[in-house]
Design an enzyme around this catalytic site. Structure first.
Site, PDB file in Angstrom:
ATOM      1  N   CYS A 189      35.567  41.237  36.480  1.00  0.00           N
ATOM      2  CA  CYS A 189      36.473  41.877  37.435  1.00  0.00           C
ATOM      3  C   CYS A 189      37.248  43.033  36.800  1.00  0.00           C
ATOM      4  O   CYS A 189      37.879  42.867  35.750  1.00  0.00           O
ATOM      5  CB  CYS A 189      37.439  40.824  37.972  1.00  0.00           C
ATOM      6  SG  CYS A 189      38.758  41.501  38.996  1.00  0.00           S
ATOM      7  N   CYS A 237      39.208  37.193  34.492  1.00  0.00           N
ATOM      8  CA  CYS A 237      37.787  36.994  34.815  1.00  0.00           C
ATOM      9  C   CYS A 237      36.958  38.143  34.227  1.00  0.00           C
ATOM     10  O   CYS A 237      37.295  39.314  34.423  1.00  0.00           O
ATOM     11  CB  CYS A 237      37.578  36.927  36.319  1.00  0.00           C
ATOM     12  SG  CYS A 237      38.567  35.639  37.104  1.00  0.00           S
ATOM     13  N   CYS A 253      42.184  45.012  53.053  1.00  0.00           N
ATOM     14  CA  CYS A 253      42.089  44.199  51.835  1.00  0.00           C
ATOM     15  C   CYS A 253      43.296  44.544  50.960  1.00  0.00           C
ATOM     16  O   CYS A 253      43.446  45.683  50.514  1.00  0.00           O
ATOM     17  CB  CYS A 253      40.775  44.508  51.127  1.00  0.00           C
ATOM     18  SG  CYS A 253      40.584  43.605  49.580  1.00  0.00           S
ATOM     19  N   GLU A 301      45.733  49.551  44.479  1.00  0.00           N
ATOM     20  CA  GLU A 301      44.807  50.035  45.490  1.00  0.00           C
ATOM     21  C   GLU A 301      44.716  49.031  46.627  1.00  0.00           C
ATOM     22  O   GLU A 301      44.863  47.820  46.417  1.00  0.00           O
ATOM     23  CB  GLU A 301      43.417  50.243  44.877  1.00  0.00           C
ATOM     24  CG  GLU A 301      43.409  51.379  43.857  1.00  0.00           C
ATOM     25  CD  GLU A 301      42.029  51.650  43.283  1.00  0.00           C
ATOM     26  OE1 GLU A 301      41.728  52.824  43.050  1.00  0.00           O
ATOM     27  OE2 GLU A 301      41.246  50.708  43.061  1.00  0.00           O
ATOM     28  N   CYS A 338      34.524  44.708  46.255  1.00  0.00           N
ATOM     29  CA  CYS A 338      35.154  43.575  45.565  1.00  0.00           C
ATOM     30  C   CYS A 338      35.070  43.744  44.064  1.00  0.00           C
ATOM     31  O   CYS A 338      33.995  44.014  43.527  1.00  0.00           O
ATOM     32  CB  CYS A 338      34.424  42.279  45.880  1.00  0.00           C
ATOM     33  SG  CYS A 338      34.501  41.785  47.572  1.00  0.00           S
ATOM     34  N   CYS A 357      46.076  41.561  36.701  1.00  0.00           N
ATOM     35  CA  CYS A 357      45.893  40.128  36.942  1.00  0.00           C
ATOM     36  C   CYS A 357      45.798  39.415  35.603  1.00  0.00           C
ATOM     37  O   CYS A 357      45.180  39.929  34.669  1.00  0.00           O
ATOM     38  CB  CYS A 357      44.626  39.875  37.754  1.00  0.00           C
ATOM     39  SG  CYS A 357      44.371  38.126  38.157  1.00  0.00           S
TER      40      CYS A 357
HETATM   41  N1  SAH Z   1      42.302  36.871  42.562  1.00  0.00           N
HETATM   42  C1  SAH Z   1      41.748  36.434  43.784  1.00  0.00           C
HETATM   43  C2  SAH Z   1      41.655  37.512  44.828  1.00  0.00           C
HETATM   44  C3  SAH Z   1      41.221  38.875  44.379  1.00  0.00           C
HETATM   45  S1  SAH Z   1      39.555  39.013  43.809  1.00  0.00           S
HETATM   46  C4  SAH Z   1      40.394  35.784  43.565  1.00  0.00           C
HETATM   47  O1  SAH Z   1      39.852  35.889  42.469  1.00  0.00           O
HETATM   48  O2  SAH Z   1      39.913  35.140  44.479  1.00  0.00           O
HETATM   49  C5  SAH Z   1      38.632  38.941  45.327  1.00  0.00           C
HETATM   50  C6  SAH Z   1      37.175  38.517  45.160  1.00  0.00           C
HETATM   51  O3  SAH Z   1      36.407  39.544  44.511  1.00  0.00           O
HETATM   52  C7  SAH Z   1      37.015  37.275  44.323  1.00  0.00           C
HETATM   53  O4  SAH Z   1      36.144  36.346  44.912  1.00  0.00           O
HETATM   54  C8  SAH Z   1      36.448  37.853  43.055  1.00  0.00           C
HETATM   55  O5  SAH Z   1      35.801  36.915  42.295  1.00  0.00           O
HETATM   56  C9  SAH Z   1      35.564  38.931  43.567  1.00  0.00           C
HETATM   57  N2  SAH Z   1      35.119  39.854  42.516  1.00  0.00           N
HETATM   58  C10 SAH Z   1      35.743  40.148  41.358  1.00  0.00           C
HETATM   59  N3  SAH Z   1      35.014  41.032  40.617  1.00  0.00           N
HETATM   60  C11 SAH Z   1      33.899  41.295  41.331  1.00  0.00           C
HETATM   61  C12 SAH Z   1      32.771  42.154  41.127  1.00  0.00           C
HETATM   62  N4  SAH Z   1      32.652  42.906  40.036  1.00  0.00           N
HETATM   63  N5  SAH Z   1      31.828  42.182  42.093  1.00  0.00           N
HETATM   64  C13 SAH Z   1      31.960  41.458  43.217  1.00  0.00           C
HETATM   65  N6  SAH Z   1      32.998  40.653  43.471  1.00  0.00           N
HETATM   66  C14 SAH Z   1      33.961  40.557  42.545  1.00  0.00           C
HETATM   67 FE1  SF4 Z   2      42.210  38.126  38.945  1.00  0.00          FE
HETATM   68 FE2  SF4 Z   2      39.965  39.506  39.326  1.00  0.00          FE
HETATM   69 FE3  SF4 Z   2      39.835  36.951  38.557  1.00  0.00          FE
HETATM   70 FE4  SF4 Z   2      40.667  37.543  41.075  1.00  0.00          FE
HETATM   71  S1  SF4 Z   2      38.628  37.925  40.188  1.00  0.00           S
HETATM   72  S2  SF4 Z   2      41.594  36.061  39.614  1.00  0.00           S
HETATM   73  S3  SF4 Z   2      41.738  39.478  40.658  1.00  0.00           S
HETATM   74  S4  SF4 Z   2      40.731  38.636  37.350  1.00  0.00           S
END
Ligand code: SAH
Ligand code: SF4
Length: 350
Positions: free
Chosen positions: A117, A114, A103, A90, A335, A110
């Site tokens: 996420c 995390c 974006c 996406e 995000c 990934c």
């Molecule tokens: N992997 C990279 C870029 C993609 S994630 C990273 O982690 O930076 C982009 C941003 O979205 C990151 O700061 C991530 O922590 C945030 N993010 C992930 N899950 C989220 C959620 N459920 N609500 C808000 N932001 C989130």
């Molecule tokens: Fe990967 Fe999501 Fe963590 Fe970014 S926030 S590093 S996309 S698992």
């Protein structure tokens, strides 16, 4: 078959030379690919017939397929894109006052895992190619063009699915192609790469000057960080900050830290004070992100009062701290909500 949009300008020159043509012909082809959004070699009318024929035998032009487009009430647009091997990703277009921000995703899934996420929950499938990453820009730009949208796609953030620094080689090629003055011509000030921090590439990327960096911090201590970001175990906070200190910054530039506020997990006053202490070692500004709920994940959004209080503590200590406006939540485009719903048909239209 080579997909022409996978190639950097230099690689395109090499291909054209290998076909027995002079390298300067690359410029014409490049302009067709990136300025005119051409998807058919036969239509490159000012390129000689002979070169077009040879190119068409060796290469083609394949954009990601737009499987579905969803528009949010706030104007955010989410694209579900099908890739050549059947995978899906996406990407999102976010309307701003005088431009759009794109974006972009960098990986299918990934590996960082995390816990907050949606992409992390998918696990890692594969890296995206440069053409797949750039294809998101082409598709989004074409969409705005077809709609007769007056605002242009001007800024790009690598904050979609995946960890950009775990797809480093392709990321660099993508950034180089984005910058090319005869092509898409994005300036480095208008591109931000967001990373959770990957030891072997962070400093290198910082030194290239190809983009601005945003670091996903999300916790002020190593112990807290590892609990929500298991991938952070490989690059402890102290080391992360030390690496970041080595990145050259211009006089008024600072590093952006993203801090995702999770209710009861990392949003206490004490966490804010600890964060101030940690960031006193670098020129930092903080972008607070309020957690966007993702079904099945055990986190909660903090109250607006809590977010405000957290921000005030940072500001009182002289840190620039903003709260990111969340857009597109009604279509799961905010995000951390991206996960290519084609893989989850049960959610369709939810
Ligand atoms: N992997 C990279 C870029 C993609 S994630 C990273 O982690 O930076 C982009 C941003 O979205 C990151 O700061 C991530 O922590 C945030 N993010 C992930 N899950 C989220 C959620 N459920 N609500 C808000 N932001 C989130
Ligand atoms: Fe990967 Fe999501 Fe963590 Fe970014 S926030 S590093 S996309 S698992």
């Amino acid at each position: 078959m080579t997909n022409l949009i996978d190639l950097t300008f230099h690689e395109l020159e090499t291909l054209i030379v290998s076909l027995g043509e002079p390298p300067y012909r690359a410029r014409q082809v490049w302009q067709w690919l990136w300025q005119k959004g051409c998807r058919d070699i036969a239509l490159m009318t000012d390129v000689s017939k002979a070169l077009r024929a040879k190119l068409a035998e060796a290469a083609d032009i394949v954009w990601p397929e737009v499987v579905r487009v969803r528009e949010s009430e706030d104007g955010t647009v989410k694209f579900l894109l099908g890739l050549a091997d059947g995978e899906a990703v996406e990407c999102v277009l976010i309307p701003e006052k005088d431009h759009y921000t794109g974006c972009l995703s960098t990986q299918v899934g990934c590996a960082m895992g995390c816990g907050f996420c949606a992409t992390g929950m998918l696990g890692f499938k594969r890296n995206m190619t440069p053409g797949e990453m750039l294809g998101q820009v082409l598709v989004a730009r074409q969409y705005l063009l077809n709609k007769g949208e007056p605002l242009a796609l001007r800024n790009l953030v690598f904050m979609g699915m995946g960890e950009p620094l775990l797809n480093y080689e392709n990321l660099i090629k993508t950034l180089e192609s984005l910058h090319h003055p005869q092509g898409l011509d994005f300036s480095s000030r208008r591109i931000t790469v967001s990373t959770a921090g990957v030891k072997r590439h962070l400093l290198d990327l910082g030194k290239t000057g190809l983009c601005a960096l945003a670091v996903s911090l999300h916790a002020p201590t190593q112990e807290q960080r590892e609990r929500i970001m298991p991938g952070a175990a490989k690059l402890p906070l102290d080391e992360l900050i030390e690496l970041l200190r080595q990145i050259p910054l211009k006089p008024r530039e600072s590093l952006t830290f993203e801090y995702l506020l999770l209710s009861g997990v990392n949003d206490a006053d004490a966490d804010a004070r600890e964060l101030v202490r940690l960031l006193s070692r670098v020129k930092a500004k903080v972008n607070l992100i309020v957690y966007n709920a993702t079904p099945g994940l055990p986190f909660r959004q903090p109250s607006p009062e809590r977010v405000f209080a957290f921000q005030e503590i940072l500001k009182a200590k002289g840190l620039v701290a903003t709260v990111r406006k969340s857009k597109g939540a009604d279509i799961a485009a905010a995000c951390g909500q991206l996960r290519a719903e084609a893989a989850c048909p049960a959610d369709d239209g939810a």
